[in-house]
Motif scaffolding. Structure first.
Motif, mmCIF file in Angstrom:
data_model
loop_
_atom_site.group_PDB
_atom_site.id
_atom_site.type_symbol
_atom_site.label_atom_id
_atom_site.label_comp_id
_atom_site.label_asym_id
_atom_site.label_seq_id
_atom_site.Cartn_x
_atom_site.Cartn_y
_atom_site.Cartn_z
ATOM 1 N N UNK A 196 0.817 -1.218 0.000
ATOM 2 C CA UNK A 196 0.000 0.000 0.000
ATOM 3 C C UNK A 196 0.847 1.263 0.000
ATOM 4 N N UNK A 197 1.980 1.237 0.713
ATOM 5 C CA UNK A 197 2.834 2.420 0.770
ATOM 6 C C UNK A 197 3.381 2.823 -0.589
ATOM 7 N N UNK A 198 3.873 1.816 -1.321
ATOM 8 C CA UNK A 198 4.418 2.108 -2.638
ATOM 9 C C UNK A 198 3.330 2.535 -3.616
ATOM 10 N N UNK A 199 2.159 1.949 -3.517
ATOM 11 C CA UNK A 199 1.041 2.330 -4.383
ATOM 12 C C UNK A 199 0.676 3.787 -4.150
ATOM 13 N N UNK A 200 0.554 4.145 -2.863
ATOM 14 C CA UNK A 200 0.219 5.547 -2.533
ATOM 15 C C UNK A 200 1.300 6.494 -3.031
ATOM 16 N N UNK A 201 2.551 6.103 -2.817
ATOM 17 C CA UNK A 201 3.661 6.963 -3.258
ATOM 18 C C UNK A 201 3.653 7.155 -4.774
ATOM 19 N N UNK A 202 3.331 6.089 -5.507
ATOM 20 C CA UNK A 202 3.310 6.201 -6.976
ATOM 21 C C UNK A 202 2.241 7.184 -7.444
ATOM 22 N N UNK A 203 1.067 7.131 -6.813
ATOM 23 C CA UNK A 203 -0.018 8.048 -7.210
ATOM 24 C C UNK A 203 0.348 9.486 -6.864
ATOM 25 N N UNK A 204 0.916 9.687 -5.662
ATOM 26 C CA UNK A 204 1.325 11.040 -5.247
ATOM 27 C C UNK A 204 2.376 11.603 -6.212
ATOM 28 N N UNK A 205 3.345 10.756 -6.566
ATOM 29 C CA UNK A 205 4.393 11.191 -7.510
ATOM 30 C C UNK A 205 3.757 11.629 -8.831
ATOM 31 N N UNK A 206 2.819 10.803 -9.343
ATOM 32 C CA UNK A 206 2.192 11.130 -10.632
ATOM 33 C C UNK A 206 1.415 12.440 -10.560
ATOM 34 N N UNK A 207 0.636 12.614 -9.499
ATOM 35 C CA UNK A 207 -0.211 13.816 -9.386
ATOM 36 C C UNK A 207 0.629 15.069 -9.189
ATOM 37 N N UNK A 208 1.578 15.016 -8.248
ATOM 38 C CA UNK A 208 2.371 16.206 -7.917
ATOM 39 C C UNK A 208 3.269 16.625 -9.083
ATOM 40 N N UNK A 209 4.001 15.655 -9.642
ATOM 41 C CA UNK A 209 4.928 16.007 -10.708
ATOM 42 C C UNK A 209 4.188 16.430 -11.988
ATOM 43 N N UNK A 252 9.602 21.460 -18.138
ATOM 44 C CA UNK A 252 8.315 20.786 -18.009
ATOM 45 C C UNK A 252 8.358 19.368 -18.547
ATOM 46 N N UNK A 253 9.075 19.179 -19.657
ATOM 47 C CA UNK A 253 9.208 17.818 -20.223
ATOM 48 C C UNK A 253 9.927 16.909 -19.238
ATOM 49 N N UNK A 254 10.999 17.428 -18.655
ATOM 50 C CA UNK A 254 11.746 16.612 -17.685
ATOM 51 C C UNK A 254 10.908 16.239 -16.487
ATOM 52 N N UNK A 255 10.116 17.183 -15.976
ATOM 53 C CA UNK A 255 9.272 16.907 -14.804
ATOM 54 C C UNK A 255 8.186 15.897 -15.151
ATOM 55 N N UNK A 256 7.600 16.021 -16.362
ATOM 56 C CA UNK A 256 6.556 15.073 -16.764
ATOM 57 C C UNK A 256 7.140 13.670 -16.942
ATOM 58 N N UNK A 257 8.364 13.567 -17.458
ATOM 59 C CA UNK A 257 9.029 12.259 -17.556
ATOM 60 C C UNK A 257 9.205 11.657 -16.171
#
Length: 688
Positions: free
Chosen positions: A143-156, A176-181
């Motif tokens: 669950x921790x890694x799943x939550x972290x992955x979603x947070x990373x996707x949303x924030x970045x 912006x391209x680098x951050x989206x990658x």
């Protein structure tokens, strides 16, 4: 460490590199298309947002799919086709909604909120795709890694979109391209690190690993094709935009008729030349005004005038050399700029201009030499900025136009003083009526055979409080230039009619009209109002106009004259014989009187040609049954010649000088049979 370990030990690194390549290319195309969408509006923005959504969804999905194929779980795997396609749809729709929200100008944090929605849709795409990824084993998620992955996707994703929108610079796009990658890579591999698989030994059927690698390459190719299509759309639009900009810039800076640079381009070029001039360099500004261009429009129409301007433009363009520039400022006015160090270079250009401008113009079957008036001002002697240089070159050009003996005039400091004096005179003239400085004098018009009085001509006089009496030839052109002639002309008409209505006789009163009055005033209505107001009988009013008034706008003028004659007012043509279309003028309108110009009377005693012209005009008048009045009669000999030739009426100093209204009776008695007196300065044609 778990994420790094997952990448290093549980993935095919070759396929991971393919996924990374797809991710970078896709993010670059996506944000490039999105930035284009932010610079448009309406239906065009929707089109760019659609392309952005397709590029984003397909490239992220391809990245995710190739990375999933790179994953080596150690157990057989298969794919659910429905959920796999559903994950692609989620990626496109979700990212499209997020990017659309990011362009909402009414929401303060729209870019960040829209970017967060893009990140959420990528997370949904990833886990839907993972649901389609069937493994022969027991799957558990951290669950921790799943939550972290979603947070990373949303924030970045929020940071990437915000960077692209709020800082629209090239380096911002790259950031912006680098951050989206990072958002996509962080989402995928952090989520994969959350995955733990316990193999089930009795299941051995699965997809061949070689087929998986082939699928990965195929997905990469398709993804790159989609990304390339989006990039090609961007390039095509950019090329069209550049072409449109260049075309609009050319239209904005060049004259559409002649192809020469226009006034705006001329101003920019002159500013540039002044800015780069050094101590040894001089800049000449040459203003050119065609002399007889209006004649082409009047005689042949505006199409012929346009063709003449094109010809002049081509000639100017051909004669230019290095350091020379020519432009059309508007109408029949052109200008040139010359950078030079030796005065001979400037004189050589002026000579080339004269040659080109005085060469005959061939328009259809009509040939005409227009000629031109040319004014020259030189930087820095005649001005250190564009406005002063152009203004001084204009002054020189007007001096050349006023002097028939020369076509080129160089600026001299005294021209400024003359211009200031003319402006001061114009300002004083606007207030002359209110201050009571204007007055009318009347000159008698008599019958040549009998000597009886037939009427009077009203002549305008201006007594300036400081300058004294100013000749009409000096202030009337100024009044016509600044528009005050309209008020002055109405005052003259009204005053003359009111004073004539108070006379005890039925003599006519003649009033001169300016061409400006025909162009800007409903003259027939004004005459009707004045007659009603003053009570003067219409048959006692005679309006005089010159041939140039008719030529200025023939249709409009003749229409106004017909309305005036319908009131019962008579119309006389003044200064007859000095225009270039006198016979056509007489044919076009039934005038009630012809006034022979004073220049013929001045030479009649010593010039057989002048006497012949007078005889011809009198014969023409008898043929057309139009009485002829000779102006400028100053000697008894001149009057005798008119009697012999059969002239109808005469006017001049011999018969009576212009007098104020209260001196008319005294003037008639004093001037009866008086000797000739010197003539006033020429120019008392309009209003005196």
């Amino acid at each position: 460490m778990r994420v790094i370990t997952c990448i290093a030990t549980e993935h095919n690194l070759w396929l991971v590199l393919l996924a990374a390549f797809m991710c970078v290319v896709g993010c670059g195309v996506t944000l490039g298309l999105f930035q284009r969408a932010t610079k448009t509006a309406g239906l065009q923005r929707r089109g760019w947002l659609f392309l952005t959504a397709v590029a984003a969804g397909s490239s992220v999905w391809c990245t995710h799919f190739i990375a999933m194929l790179a994953y080596v779980p150690g157990v057989p795997i298969t794919f659910d086709p429905f959920l796999t396609m559903m994950s692609l749809l989620i990626a496109m729709v979700g990212s499209g909604a997020g990017f659309a929200l990011a362009t909402n100008d009414r929401l303060h944090l729209a870019p960040e909120v829209g970017g967060a929605l893009v990140g959420a849709s990528l997370s949904a795409m990833h886990f839907t795709g993972m649901a389609a990824y069937h493994m022969a084993g027991i799957v558990e998620w951290d669950a921790g890694h799943v939550t972290a992955s979603i947070v990373i996707a949303v924030v970045f994703s929020a940071l990437a979109v915000g960077q692209a929108v709020r800082r629209p610079r090239r380096w911002s796009l790259h950031a912006g391209i680098g951050i989206l990658v990072l958002a996509i890579v962080g989402l995928h591999f952090t989520a994969m690190a959350a995955l733990m698989v316990e193999p089930i030994s009795f299941i051995s059927a699965g997809t061949n690993p070689e087929i998986l690698e082939a699928m990965a390459v195929a997905v990469l190719v398709v993804g790159l094709i989609i990304a390339a299509a989006g990039f090609a759309s961007h390039l095509i639009d950019e090329d069209v935009r550049v072409e449109s900009f260049e075309r609009l810039q050319h239209l904005a800076l060049n004259d559409t008729l002649t192809g020469l640079p226009n006034r705006m381009y001329f101003s920019d070029h002159l500013d540039h030349e002044i800015g780069r001039a050094d101590d040894d360099t001089r800049i000449a500004v040459i203003v050119i005004d065609l002399d007889r261009f209006k004649e082409i429009n009047d005689l042949r129409g505006h199409a012929a005038g346009d063709e003449a301007l094109k010809t002049v433009g081509r000639r100017l363009n051909r004669l230019l050399r290095d350091g020379e520039f020519a432009a059309r400022l508007g109408g029949d006015e052109f200008a040139a700029v010359k950078r030079f160090k030796d005065q001979k270079e400037l004189l050589e250009l002026v000579e080339r201009l004269e040659t080109a401008l005085f060469e005959p113009l061939q328009v259809e079957d009509f040939e005409l030499t227009t000629g031109a008036s040319i004014g020259v001002a030189v930087y820095p002697h005649d001005g250190t900025d564009r406005e002063r240089l152009v203004g001084n070159a204009d002054l020189a050009m007007y001096r050349a136009k006023a002097d028939v003996s020369r076509a080129v005039c160089f600026y001299e400091p005294g021209m400024d003083e003359a211009a200031r004096d003319r402006r001061a005179l114009a300002n004083d003239l606007r207030q002359a009526i209110e201050r009571g400085e204007l007055a009318l004098h009347y000159q008698v018009q008599t019958s040549v055979p009998t000597g009886e009085i037939r009427g009077y001509e009203a002549l305008l006089r201006w007594k300036h409080p400081e300058r004294g009496m100013i000749p009409p030839a000096e202030f009337i052109p100024v009044a016509e230039e600044n528009g005050s002639i309209l008020a002055i002309g109405e005052w003259v008409l009204r005053t003359a009619c009111r004073q004539a209505a108070a006379w005890d006789n039925t003599h006519k009163i003649a009033v001169n009209l300016s061409p400006v009055q025909f162009a800007h005033v409903d003259l027939a209505r004004l005459v009707h109002e004045v007659l009603l107001e003053t009570g003067l009988a219409p048959k006692r009013l005679e309006l005089e106009l010159t041939e140039s008034t008719i030529i200025a706008d023939k249709a409009r003028t003749l229409h106004a004259l017909r309305r005036i004659k319908a009131l019962g007012v008579t119309v006389a043509i003044d200064d007859f014989g000095t225009g270039y279309s006198s016979l056509d003028t007489l044919r076009s309108f039934p005038f009630d009187k012809i006034k022979l110009d004073r220049s013929f009377m001045a030479d009649v005693e010593r010039s057989p040609q002048a006497k012949a012209i007078i005889r011809a005009v009198l014969t023409l008048g008898r043929s057309l049954e139009i009485p002829v009045l000779a102006e400028g009669v100053e000697t008894q000999m001149q009057l005798s010649i008119l009697q012999v030739e059969g002239c109808n009426e005469a006017q001049g100093y011999l018969l009576g000088r212009p007098r104020p209204i209260d001196e008319i009776d005294l003037a008639e008695a004093a001037d009866d049979g008086a000797a000739a007196e010197p003539v006033f300065a020429a120019g008392q044609r309009r209003y005196g």
